[in-house]
Design a protein around this motif. Sequence first.
Motif, short mmCIF file in Angstrom:
data_model
loop_
_atom_site.label_atom_id
_atom_site.label_comp_id
_atom_site.label_asym_id
_atom_site.label_seq_id
_atom_site.Cartn_x
_atom_site.Cartn_y
_atom_site.Cartn_z
N GLY A 89 35.12 -9.94 -4.67
CA GLY A 89 34.67 -11.13 -3.94
C GLY A 89 33.67 -11.90 -4.78
N SER B 283 31.24 -7.46 -2.55
CA SER B 283 32.21 -7.28 -1.45
C SER B 283 32.07 -5.97 -0.70
CB SER B 283 33.62 -7.40 -2.01
OG SER B 283 33.92 -6.33 -2.90
N HIS C 296 31.17 -5.33 3.10
CA HIS C 296 31.48 -6.55 3.87
C HIS C 296 32.95 -6.62 4.24
CE1 HIS C 296 27.45 -7.86 2.84
NE2 HIS C 296 27.73 -7.56 1.59
N LEU D 197 34.85 -13.46 1.67
CA LEU D 197 33.84 -12.59 2.23
C LEU D 197 33.44 -13.16 3.59
CD1 LEU D 197 31.60 -12.15 -0.95
CD2 LEU D 197 33.19 -10.47 0.01
#
Lengths: 372, 372
Positions: B144, B175, B178, B280
């Motif tokens: 991400g 990332s 999340h 994200l």
Amino acid sequence: MFLDASGSSPMTNRALEAFQAGLADGWADPTRLHSESRRARQLLDGSREAIADALDARPEQVHLTASPHLGLERVIAGVFAARRGRGRIVASAVERDATLHAADYVSGGRLATVPVDRDGHVDIEALGAELADPDVALAAVQHGNHEIGTLQRLDRVHAATSAAAVPLIVDATASIGHVPAPERWDALVANPADWGGPQGIGVVALRPSTRWLPVWPEGDDWAPGGVSVPAALAAAVALQERLEQLDAVGARLGALIDHVRARATDWPGVDVVGDPAERLPHVVTFSCLYVDGEALLTRLDREGIAVGSGSACTTSTLEPSRVLASIGALSHGNVRLGLHPGVGEADIERFLALMPRILGDLRDEAGAPDLG
Amino acid sequence: MFLDASGSSPMTNRALEAFQAGLADGWADPTRLHSESRRARQLLDGSREAIADALDARPEQVHLTASPHLGLERVIAGVFAARRGRGRIVASAVERDATLHAADYVSGGRLATVPVDRDGHVDIEALGAELADPDVALAAVQHGNHEIGTLQRLDRVHAATSAAAVPLIVDATASIGHVPAPERWDALVANPADWGGPQGIGVVALRPSTRWLPVWPEGDDWAPGGVSVPAALAAAVALQERLEQLDAVGARLGALIDHVRARATDWPGVDVVGDPAERLPHVVTFSCLYVDGEALLTRLDREGIAVGSGSACTTSTLEPSRVLASIGALSHGNVRLGLHPGVGEADIERFLALMPRILGDLRDEAGAPDLG
């Protein structure tokens, strides 16, 4: 009963409180722009200033690293890089592995180690002879030895390196917090975990005249990605606490170690090493003939007593100690005591009462000759 | 009101408790032989196992480093070293500075960056063309993006690198914690401070088939001098806590960000960037025409609102963002929100209510043209 306070020891309550305050107030990334970051940055800057003050260094020349080991690596690599055109490194034979490995690596194997005497003091004449070579980029000589406790005579060492205009890197990772900080150095490395502070942080100080170049293309040359703000704060508070008590604690622990040295000298087949007077107050190592070091440590551990192996820091395997070999001592079957300020007389008496019996048992089990 | 949870955020109570338990029980050097060290070693091993489990990796192939930044450096340098005879590195144009600097350094400038589209997705055809060169040692593509939130399509990226038999290093530092951990990688880097854990620790995972060689002659190749045991423990506990709440928190923060994106799109002269869906859940960045980024952050800070600059991690100066330039967006006057799980609807509404007025004020002060 923890008698292995050399490189790590339980944190004091004040240091723990500082760490917790740091977790509460210093969690933000100190490089950003908002108030939370500013607060973290202030805590970090304040910690650095307090540490600088204790080292008699300028705050802007004190750098925090992720470990003392990384600090040694980076300062050696960077000072070497700044001394363009010079290719050799000179170090004492009793430096830490981290120092010797980094020196060997960055110089491509052009590392000269200078011998030490039976007490572990570096041979100043031999050092001077090595420094006469104009190709020497830097010299590395520690302050206090982490295994045998001997304090180097840095005034003479620094006089020799200064005369040759060679920067002197002083590994003070075993001494700061136990004796007054050394005054004679061009770069200095210190270890907060050794003075009652946390793991995961190291300190490097440079003199204004010491040139250093980064060897990686990073934003923050010393601690890529930043350091832990709570760890920095706890390191500074722990150092301040230690320095307030330096003379009193040093005198008390020094007397306990004198007592251990005197008693251990009387045990048969036991060799007490290191300078008896010019030494770290809280450390002593002795080697025991016909005794396996690991068996000895395990037996003491079973009695609830934690001691060090006296061997190199990385004791995943108990290799013979290079430091003990350098001073011509028996390099097997050794025990190191490192006393933190919480250790009392009763602890030491218990250790002293147990040792002769354990040594006797281990020698009997190994079928060793009778030492009387 | 802290809306800059990208790379650092307040630790949760469970993580704080774990840290404190680690300070009490894990202060000893884990490499020594006595009970205190064994306890520290058990805590460290247990933490590593818990993190490995969350990443679907083998514990013996998960390494703790002093920071995610150092983890990126070491994994790039070590995988490059293991691919002897190959000299080029391929990376997406939106990787972190730490990745691009390390890649540029170890390859001696032989780094090819692959362009991304307007949403920040790497151009798979261009990547494939670069990978056709048999001299490519490794590829680095993030999971991400830390600035714009876009998630790369790692299944396609890894299919391309696998077809070329080139190891893929995935920077998952923005990332993990999340969104579900990526499955397609040969080496992975993660950041505990980004999932509610502490500063001063990074995570690297390697697949069993990924070869890596140390570039420094150290005892512990990943964390010379060791890592903080309390930090490792808190990192593992924080990750576990995040993963338990992953779907619920992701859905809630994702809806808040959708709301911000929808509202901000209506503000005159504001450009909301990044993939609106493959992203994200907790991050959004927008750029504001005729507005100075630093002035905007300062004004919000005065209102008690902390936001990110949307620019590179190291914002000691507010340089134009390389990531925003890569996607063809306005690279000045940008704001990044990063929501931690404690952020609520009322916080977001307050931010949304303030922004149009602040933008108007700043444009007036700068004498910018009326945007309607």
